[in-house]
Scaffold this motif. Structure first.
Motif, PDB file in Angstrom:
ATOM      1  N   ARG A  60       1.630  -0.921  -0.059  1.00  0.00           N
ATOM      2  CA  ARG A  60      -0.030  -0.082  -0.138  1.00  0.00           C
ATOM      3  C   ARG A  60       0.896   1.529  -0.141  1.00  0.00           C
ATOM      4  NH1 ARG A  60      -3.657  -3.113   3.596  1.00  0.00           N
ATOM      5  NH2 ARG A  60      -2.063  -2.470   5.375  1.00  0.00           N
ATOM      6  N   TYR A  61       2.530   0.986   0.856  1.00  0.00           N
ATOM      7  CA  TYR A  61       2.951   2.255   0.499  1.00  0.00           C
ATOM      8  C   TYR A  61       3.312   2.399  -0.597  1.00  0.00           C
ATOM      9  CZ  TYR A  61       7.066   4.652   0.904  1.00  0.00           C
ATOM     10  OH  TYR A  61       7.860   5.676   0.788  1.00  0.00           O
ATOM     11  N   PHE A  62       3.838   1.489  -1.571  1.00  0.00           N
ATOM     12  CA  PHE A  62       4.194   1.989  -2.662  1.00  0.00           C
ATOM     13  C   PHE A  62       3.390   1.677  -3.710  1.00  0.00           C
ATOM     14  CE2 PHE A  62       8.412  -0.906  -0.259  1.00  0.00           C
ATOM     15  CZ  PHE A  62       9.516  -0.050  -1.001  1.00  0.00           C
ATOM     16  N   GLU A  63       2.655   0.930  -3.856  1.00  0.00           N
ATOM     17  CA  GLU A  63       1.793   1.411  -4.872  1.00  0.00           C
ATOM     18  C   GLU A  63       1.490   2.597  -5.733  1.00  0.00           C
ATOM     19  OE1 GLU A  63      -1.736  -0.940  -4.556  1.00  0.00           O
ATOM     20  OE2 GLU A  63       0.079  -3.013  -5.027  1.00  0.00           O
ATOM     21  N   PRO A  64       1.159   4.126  -4.238  1.00  0.00           N
ATOM     22  CA  PRO A  64       1.117   5.196  -5.222  1.00  0.00           C
ATOM     23  C   PRO A  64       2.066   5.809  -6.427  1.00  0.00           C
ATOM     24  CG  PRO A  64      -0.126   5.088  -2.411  1.00  0.00           C
ATOM     25  CD  PRO A  64       0.820   3.756  -3.161  1.00  0.00           C
ATOM     26  N   TYR A  65       3.236   4.907  -5.546  1.00  0.00           N
ATOM     27  CA  TYR A  65       4.106   5.496  -6.128  1.00  0.00           C
ATOM     28  C   TYR A  65       4.041   5.495  -7.452  1.00  0.00           C
ATOM     29  CZ  TYR A  65       6.252   7.780  -1.665  1.00  0.00           C
ATOM     30  OH  TYR A  65       5.720   8.584  -0.710  1.00  0.00           O
ATOM     31  N   VAL A  66       4.105   4.293  -7.640  1.00  0.00           N
ATOM     32  CA  VAL A  66       4.104   3.186  -9.183  1.00  0.00           C
ATOM     33  C   VAL A  66       3.149   4.746  -9.799  1.00  0.00           C
ATOM     34  CG1 VAL A  66       3.528   1.463  -9.762  1.00  0.00           C
ATOM     35  CG2 VAL A  66       5.426   1.381  -8.388  1.00  0.00           C
ATOM     36  N   HIS A  67       1.546   4.432  -9.669  1.00  0.00           N
ATOM     37  CA  HIS A  67       0.411   4.840 -10.065  1.00  0.00           C
ATOM     38  C   HIS A  67       1.170   6.094 -10.864  1.00  0.00           C
ATOM     39  CE1 HIS A  67      -2.243   1.773  -9.751  1.00  0.00           C
ATOM     40  NE2 HIS A  67      -1.872   1.694  -8.297  1.00  0.00           N
ATOM     41  N   ILE A  68       1.912   7.018  -9.823  1.00  0.00           N
ATOM     42  CA  ILE A  68       2.152   8.226 -10.040  1.00  0.00           C
ATOM     43  C   ILE A  68       3.099   8.746 -11.269  1.00  0.00           C
ATOM     44  CG2 ILE A  68       4.007  10.621  -9.878  1.00  0.00           C
ATOM     45  CD1 ILE A  68       2.551  10.000  -6.746  1.00  0.00           C
ATOM     46  N   ALA A  69       3.841   7.432 -11.557  1.00  0.00           N
ATOM     47  CA  ALA A  69       4.623   7.331 -12.801  1.00  0.00           C
ATOM     48  C   ALA A  69       3.913   6.637 -13.611  1.00  0.00           C
ATOM     49  CB  ALA A  69       5.805   6.670 -12.003  1.00  0.00           C
ATOM     50  N   LEU A  70       3.336   5.683 -13.449  1.00  0.00           N
ATOM     51  CA  LEU A  70       2.367   5.034 -15.369  1.00  0.00           C
ATOM     52  C   LEU A  70       2.029   6.242 -15.581  1.00  0.00           C
ATOM     53  CD1 LEU A  70       1.168   2.014 -13.464  1.00  0.00           C
ATOM     54  CD2 LEU A  70       2.812   2.082 -15.220  1.00  0.00           C
ATOM     55  N   GLU A  71       1.416   7.144 -14.405  1.00  0.00           N
ATOM     56  CA  GLU A  71       0.496   8.406 -14.843  1.00  0.00           C
ATOM     57  C   GLU A  71       1.279   9.129 -15.594  1.00  0.00           C
ATOM     58  OE1 GLU A  71      -2.877  12.196 -13.395  1.00  0.00           O
ATOM     59  OE2 GLU A  71      -1.755  10.374 -11.754  1.00  0.00           O
ATOM     60  N   ARG A  72       2.394   9.971 -14.780  1.00  0.00           N
ATOM     61  CA  ARG A  72       3.037  10.711 -16.287  1.00  0.00           C
ATOM     62  C   ARG A  72       4.268  10.059 -16.883  1.00  0.00           C
ATOM     63  NH1 ARG A  72       0.344  14.117 -13.758  1.00  0.00           N
ATOM     64  NH2 ARG A  72       0.170  14.455 -11.388  1.00  0.00           N
ATOM     65  N   GLY A  73       4.108   8.849 -16.849  1.00  0.00           N
ATOM     66  CA  GLY A  73       4.726   8.025 -18.150  1.00  0.00           C
ATOM     67  C   GLY A  73       6.523   8.101 -18.655  1.00  0.00           C
ATOM     68  N   GLY A 300      13.076  11.478  -5.780  1.00  0.00           N
ATOM     69  CA  GLY A 300      12.016  11.145  -4.938  1.00  0.00           C
ATOM     70  C   GLY A 300      12.291  11.910  -3.599  1.00  0.00           C
ATOM     71  N   GLY A 301      11.958  11.583  -2.674  1.00  0.00           N
ATOM     72  CA  GLY A 301      11.411  11.949  -0.818  1.00  0.00           C
ATOM     73  C   GLY A 301      12.333  11.275   0.293  1.00  0.00           C
ATOM     74  N   CYS A 302      12.297  12.085   1.062  1.00  0.00           N
ATOM     75  CA  CYS A 302      12.780  11.668   2.606  1.00  0.00           C
ATOM     76  C   CYS A 302      11.610  11.808   3.820  1.00  0.00           C
ATOM     77  CB  CYS A 302      14.103  12.080   2.679  1.00  0.00           C
ATOM     78  SG  CYS A 302      15.613  10.804   3.427  1.00  0.00           S
ATOM     79  N   CYS A 303      12.876  11.940   4.996  1.00  0.00           N
ATOM     80  CA  CYS A 303      11.710  12.071   5.787  1.00  0.00           C
ATOM     81  C   CYS A 303      10.545  13.057   5.883  1.00  0.00           C
ATOM     82  CB  CYS A 303      12.916  12.468   7.088  1.00  0.00           C
ATOM     83  SG  CYS A 303      13.808  11.448   7.369  1.00  0.00           S
ATOM     84  N   GLY A 304       9.221  12.703   6.154  1.00  0.00           N
ATOM     85  CA  GLY A 304       8.353  14.177   5.879  1.00  0.00           C
ATOM     86  C   GLY A 304       7.753  13.887   4.718  1.00  0.00           C
ATOM     87  N   THR A 305       8.314  13.217   4.066  1.00  0.00           N
ATOM     88  CA  THR A 305       7.466  13.003   2.449  1.00  0.00           C
ATOM     89  C   THR A 305       6.889  12.132   2.597  1.00  0.00           C
ATOM     90  OG1 THR A 305       9.351  12.474   1.417  1.00  0.00           O
ATOM     91  CG2 THR A 305      10.002  14.673   1.299  1.00  0.00           C
ATOM     92  N   ASP A 306       6.438  12.138   0.898  1.00  0.00           N
ATOM     93  CA  ASP A 306       4.845  11.227   0.976  1.00  0.00           C
ATOM     94  C   ASP A 306       4.644  11.057  -0.398  1.00  0.00           C
ATOM     95  OD1 ASP A 306       2.673  13.020   1.127  1.00  0.00           O
ATOM     96  OD2 ASP A 306       2.265  12.607   2.793  1.00  0.00           O
ATOM     97  N   HIS A 307       4.383  10.482  -0.836  1.00  0.00           N
ATOM     98  CA  HIS A 307       3.531  11.079  -2.378  1.00  0.00           C
ATOM     99  C   HIS A 307       2.514  11.639  -3.117  1.00  0.00           C
ATOM    100  CE1 HIS A 307      -0.522   9.653  -0.687  1.00  0.00           C
ATOM    101  NE2 HIS A 307      -1.379   9.732  -1.464  1.00  0.00           N
ATOM    102  N   ARG A 308       1.986  12.720  -2.256  1.00  0.00           N
ATOM    103  CA  ARG A 308       1.855  14.047  -2.109  1.00  0.00           C
ATOM    104  C   ARG A 308       3.032  15.262  -3.110  1.00  0.00           C
ATOM    105  NH1 ARG A 308      -0.597  15.948   3.119  1.00  0.00           N
ATOM    106  NH2 ARG A 308       0.718  15.369   3.440  1.00  0.00           N
ATOM    107  N   HIS A 309       3.949  14.903  -1.689  1.00  0.00           N
ATOM    108  CA  HIS A 309       5.151  15.304  -2.652  1.00  0.00           C
ATOM    109  C   HIS A 309       6.333  15.196  -3.546  1.00  0.00           C
ATOM    110  CE1 HIS A 309       4.971  15.857   1.871  1.00  0.00           C
ATOM    111  NE2 HIS A 309       5.322  16.786   1.907  1.00  0.00           N
ATOM    112  N   VAL A 310       6.076  13.888  -4.135  1.00  0.00           N
ATOM    113  CA  VAL A 310       6.009  12.757  -5.602  1.00  0.00           C
ATOM    114  C   VAL A 310       5.526  13.603  -6.247  1.00  0.00           C
ATOM    115  CG1 VAL A 310       7.102  11.012  -6.735  1.00  0.00           C
ATOM    116  CG2 VAL A 310       7.925  11.665  -4.296  1.00  0.00           C
ATOM    117  N   ASP A 311       4.496  13.800  -5.915  1.00  0.00           N
ATOM    118  CA  ASP A 311       3.478  14.456  -7.329  1.00  0.00           C
ATOM    119  C   ASP A 311       4.001  15.443  -7.738  1.00  0.00           C
ATOM    120  OD1 ASP A 311       1.843  13.686  -9.257  1.00  0.00           O
ATOM    121  OD2 ASP A 311      -0.065  14.096  -7.778  1.00  0.00           O
ATOM    122  N   ALA A 312       3.786  16.404  -6.721  1.00  0.00           N
ATOM    123  CA  ALA A 312       3.660  17.373  -6.743  1.00  0.00           C
ATOM    124  C   ALA A 312       5.421  17.962  -7.676  1.00  0.00           C
ATOM    125  CB  ALA A 312       4.155  18.503  -5.349  1.00  0.00           C
ATOM    126  N   ILE A 313       6.164  16.766  -7.540  1.00  0.00           N
ATOM    127  CA  ILE A 313       7.700  17.037  -8.001  1.00  0.00           C
ATOM    128  C   ILE A 313       7.949  16.797  -9.331  1.00  0.00           C
ATOM    129  CG2 ILE A 313      10.122  16.303  -7.605  1.00  0.00           C
ATOM    130  CD1 ILE A 313      10.344  15.866  -4.457  1.00  0.00           C
TER     131      ILE A 313
END
Length: 333
Positions: A60-73, A300-313
């Motif tokens: 559940r932690y990793f899948e949102p990041y994979v979906h962001i990558a898929l959405e952005r191509g 990507g991100g480190c402490c305090g970041t989550d999929h929202r930060h990576v999506d914005a980046i």
């Protein structure tokens, strides 16, 4: 004999060494603790693999990041949750050597399963074996020689190699000799190695060595054997001023996993609440590093970041690449 799914796909031609954007994940441990409510002794995410429901929690932690990558191509580098999966930390957690090896293998299998389920031609998924420091990660503690570090980290690296990772990435490295040990042990196992240093608010490693000197020393003493370098567990404002555009060492930095917070390591260590900062603001601070770090491809991100930060980046970086005009903005102190 390894199963087919454990055959390394990108070990000899890492696609993130090209110019295309690759994402990675965010603050694994802080997300699991502060957002998902898991108790992680010693920040050891791999221990979830010993618990009922732990594998699902990691998926559940990793899948949102994979979906962001898929959405952005774009591609994505997935790091195994094994930052603490070395002998010293395993001993504190009560894991035997056999259990530790099995947990490292299972961590790789989990990400290979995600790759098998989600990878596309436009979203290559690179599986990296995450190596953590023998010590705390915020301070040097008892330093090892390069030879001792290679011996110490060698067992974990060999296990990750046999399980099928494409490379290993040493995160939150605090001094040069431990970095050298990882590079040497990875080479002996036939793996590319990435070194990700952490820095204090003055842009120096916890050892006191300037970031640039540390990168140059690792390259000089290893004949440039590291695939590339990264910076993690520091806010962009902590190291922006020490970067030297146009130098060889800045060109060697290809990845960034910054903290959401501007706090120092000491302040973060004492914090009872998560400082998640502002995802859009952090994304703009990544963009501000484009001219200083022209080789950046892994974000990507480190402490305090989550999929929202990576999506914005990802959104801000792709917009920057499309415009061809870096925004001139110095990360705020």
């Amino acid at each position: 004999m390894q199963p087919a799914s454990a055959t390394p796909r990108y070990r000899h031609a890492l696609p993130q060494l090209e110019d295309a954007l690759f994402l990675t994940d965010g603050g694994l441990e802080t997300t699991l603790i502060f957002h998902d409510g898991h108790d992680l002794s010693h920040f050891a995410a791999y221990d979830l693999l010993m618990r009922e429901g732990g594998e699902e929690a990691l998926r559940r932690y990793f899948e949102p990041y994979v979906h962001i990558a898929l959405e952005r191509g774009v591609g994505i580098v997935l790091e195994t949750p094994t930052w603490r999966a070395n002998p010293d930390w395993a001993a504190l957690l009560g894991h035997s050597g056999e259990e530790l090896e099995a947990l490292n293998r299972r961590a790789v299998e989990l990400l290979l399963e995600l790759r098998d389920g989600f990878e596309t031609d436009s979203t290559p998924i690179v599986v990296s074996g995450c190596i953590g420091p023998r010590g705390d990660g915020y301070m040097v503690g008892e330093a090892m020689s390069g030879e001792a570090a290679a011996s110490y980290h060698g067992a974990q690296i060999r296990t990750l190699a046999e399980a099928g990772v494409d490379l290993v990435t040493a995160m939150t490295v605090t001094y040069v000799d431990e970095a050298l040990g990882v590079v040497r042990a990875a080479g002996a196992a036939g793996l590319p190695a990435v070194i990700s240093f952490t820095v204090e608010t003055d842009g120096r490693l916890p050892s006191g060595q300037p970031l640039g000197e540390a990168i140059e020393e690792v390259d000089a003493r290893s004949d440039g054997a590291a695939a590339y370098f990264m910076v993690n567990c520091a806010h962009p404002s902590h190291f922006y001023e020490v970067l030297e555009p146009g130098t060889e060492w800045t060109a060697r930095i290809r990845g960034l996993r910054a903290n959401a917070s501007r706090m120092s390591h000491a302040e973060l260590d004492e914090a009872d609440e998560l400082d998640a900062g502002n995802p859009e603001e952090l994304a703009l601070e990544y963009v501000a590093l484009r001219e200083q770090l022209p080789s950046l491809t892994v974000l990507g991100g480190c402490c305090g970041t989550d999929h929202r930060h990576v999506d914005a980046i990802s959104v801000a970086w792709l917009r920057l690449l499309a415009s061809g005009n870096p925004q001139e903005r110095t990360p705020a102190a």
